[in-house]
Design a protein around this motif. Structure first.
Motif, mmCIF file in Angstrom:
data_model
loop_
_atom_site.group_PDB
_atom_site.id
_atom_site.type_symbol
_atom_site.label_atom_id
_atom_site.label_comp_id
_atom_site.label_asym_id
_atom_site.label_seq_id
_atom_site.Cartn_x
_atom_site.Cartn_y
_atom_site.Cartn_z
ATOM 1 N N VAL A 1 -8.315 30.274 1.168
ATOM 2 C CA VAL A 1 -7.140 29.750 0.487
ATOM 3 C C VAL A 1 -7.182 30.607 -1.147
ATOM 4 O O VAL A 1 -7.758 30.832 -2.015
ATOM 5 N N GLU A 2 -6.137 31.477 -1.031
ATOM 6 C CA GLU A 2 -6.119 32.445 -2.572
ATOM 7 C C GLU A 2 -4.394 31.373 -2.860
ATOM 8 O O GLU A 2 -3.598 31.502 -2.324
ATOM 9 N N ARG A 3 -4.871 32.101 -3.604
ATOM 10 C CA ARG A 3 -3.779 31.601 -4.683
ATOM 11 C C ARG A 3 -3.753 32.113 -6.191
ATOM 12 O O ARG A 3 -4.076 32.846 -6.728
ATOM 13 N N GLU B 1 0.545 -0.802 -0.321
ATOM 14 C CA GLU B 1 -0.065 -0.286 -0.118
ATOM 15 C C GLU B 1 1.297 0.976 -0.277
ATOM 16 O O GLU B 1 1.965 1.264 0.547
ATOM 17 N N THR B 2 0.357 1.953 -1.339
ATOM 18 C CA THR B 2 1.383 3.429 -0.395
ATOM 19 C C THR B 2 0.508 4.742 0.267
ATOM 20 O O THR B 2 -0.141 4.527 -0.624
ATOM 21 N N VAL B 3 1.688 5.434 1.040
ATOM 22 C CA VAL B 3 0.888 6.122 2.055
ATOM 23 C C VAL B 3 1.073 7.942 0.708
ATOM 24 O O VAL B 3 2.196 7.876 0.875
ATOM 25 N N LYS B 4 0.108 8.780 1.009
ATOM 26 C CA LYS B 4 0.274 9.356 0.359
ATOM 27 C C LYS B 4 1.237 10.590 1.658
ATOM 28 O O LYS B 4 -0.404 10.835 2.430
ATOM 29 N N ALA B 5 1.370 11.380 1.270
ATOM 30 C CA ALA B 5 2.187 12.631 2.521
ATOM 31 C C ALA B 5 0.668 13.127 2.381
ATOM 32 O O ALA B 5 0.177 13.703 1.305
ATOM 33 N N PRO B 6 -0.349 13.823 3.831
ATOM 34 C CA PRO B 6 -1.139 14.845 3.159
ATOM 35 C C PRO B 6 -1.065 16.373 3.037
ATOM 36 O O PRO B 6 0.243 16.495 3.253
ATOM 37 N N ARG B 7 -1.742 16.481 2.040
ATOM 38 C CA ARG B 7 -1.443 18.143 1.323
ATOM 39 C C ARG B 7 -1.901 19.074 2.279
ATOM 40 O O ARG B 7 -2.751 18.777 3.032
ATOM 41 N N THR B 8 -0.526 19.699 2.523
ATOM 42 C CA THR B 8 -0.705 21.422 3.230
ATOM 43 C C THR B 8 -1.403 22.698 2.471
ATOM 44 O O THR B 8 -0.500 22.751 1.633
ATOM 45 N N VAL B 9 -2.512 23.436 3.283
ATOM 46 C CA VAL B 9 -2.326 24.834 2.394
ATOM 47 C C VAL B 9 -2.081 25.258 3.352
ATOM 48 O O VAL B 9 -3.055 25.402 4.253
ATOM 49 N N THR B 10 -2.785 26.825 2.783
ATOM 50 C CA THR B 10 -2.150 27.622 4.525
ATOM 51 C C THR B 10 -3.202 28.790 3.939
ATOM 52 O O THR B 10 -3.574 29.318 3.047
ATOM 53 N N GLY B 11 -4.132 29.645 4.818
ATOM 54 C CA GLY B 11 -5.157 29.731 4.557
ATOM 55 C C GLY B 11 -5.994 31.097 6.058
ATOM 56 O O GLY B 11 -5.699 30.789 6.336
ATOM 57 N N LYS B 12 -6.751 31.753 5.758
ATOM 58 C CA LYS B 12 -7.195 32.772 6.613
ATOM 59 C C LYS B 12 -8.577 31.978 7.272
ATOM 60 O O LYS B 12 -9.754 31.998 6.791
ATOM 61 N N VAL B 13 -9.053 32.308 8.518
ATOM 62 C CA VAL B 13 -9.842 31.619 8.744
ATOM 63 C C VAL B 13 -11.183 32.971 8.963
ATOM 64 O O VAL B 13 -11.084 33.815 9.351
ATOM 65 N N ILE B 14 -12.382 32.107 7.295
ATOM 66 C CA ILE B 14 -13.698 33.338 7.760
ATOM 67 C C ILE B 14 -14.642 33.012 8.474
ATOM 68 O O ILE B 14 -15.603 33.961 8.287
ATOM 69 N N VAL C 1 -2.540 26.863 9.336
ATOM 70 C CA VAL C 1 -2.226 25.809 8.177
ATOM 71 C C VAL C 1 -3.210 24.033 8.115
ATOM 72 O O VAL C 1 -3.663 23.990 9.495
ATOM 73 N N VAL C 2 -4.213 24.133 7.437
ATOM 74 C CA VAL C 2 -4.716 22.785 6.650
ATOM 75 C C VAL C 2 -4.387 21.824 5.855
ATOM 76 O O VAL C 2 -3.690 22.134 5.753
ATOM 77 N N SER C 3 -4.244 20.365 6.715
ATOM 78 C CA SER C 3 -3.924 19.529 5.921
ATOM 79 C C SER C 3 -5.420 18.091 5.202
ATOM 80 O O SER C 3 -6.388 18.229 5.955
ATOM 81 N N SER C 4 -4.742 18.250 4.262
ATOM 82 C CA SER C 4 -6.144 16.716 4.303
ATOM 83 C C SER C 4 -5.803 15.971 5.137
ATOM 84 O O SER C 4 -5.206 15.336 5.305
ATOM 85 N N THR C 5 -7.436 15.061 5.019
ATOM 86 C CA THR C 5 -7.369 14.046 5.600
ATOM 87 C C THR C 5 -8.563 13.179 5.212
ATOM 88 O O THR C 5 -9.327 13.459 3.492
ATOM 89 N N ARG C 6 -8.986 11.657 5.849
ATOM 90 C CA ARG C 6 -9.994 11.276 5.749
ATOM 91 C C ARG C 6 -11.165 12.049 5.148
ATOM 92 O O ARG C 6 -11.531 13.023 5.948
ATOM 93 N N PRO C 7 -12.025 11.825 4.531
ATOM 94 C CA PRO C 7 -13.474 12.706 4.553
ATOM 95 C C PRO C 7 -14.110 12.228 5.808
ATOM 96 O O PRO C 7 -14.865 11.198 6.240
#
Length: 86
Positions: A28-30, A3-16, A63-69
């Motif tokens: 999140v702005e890009r 099984e391949t385990v992907k590292a969680p994706r992280t993004v930076t943003g502002k809490v609204i 900073v938030v990271s991806s996780t399971r639903p």
């Protein structure tokens, strides 16, 4: 099978929004290059993130990271708070 385990994706943003229980909304702005004109355009995304201890307030930079639903729209979790709101 391996099984391949992907590292969680992280993004930076502002809490609204932090009005919900254990959930925050992060903006999140890009910058994206326009396909024809080449000018950089600011694009935004609103993400729902899990905040277990209700520690965020509106205006915090996080900073938030991806996780399971976790629910229908919530697939991110709070990683850390970079800057508190004034």
């Amino acid at each position: 099978m391996s099984e391949t385990v992907k590292a969680p994706r992280t993004v930076t943003g502002k809490v609204i929004s932090s009005k919900m229980d254990k959930t925050i909304t992060v903006l999140v702005e890009r910058l994206v290059s326009h396909p024809v004109y080449g000018k950089y355009v600011r694009k935004t995304s609103k993400l729902m993130a899990h905040d277990e201890n209700n520690e965020c307030q509106e205006g915090d930079v996080v900073v938030v990271s991806s996780t399971r639903p976790l629910s229908k729209r919530k697939v991110w979790k709070l990683d850390r708070i970079i800057e508190r709101a004034k």
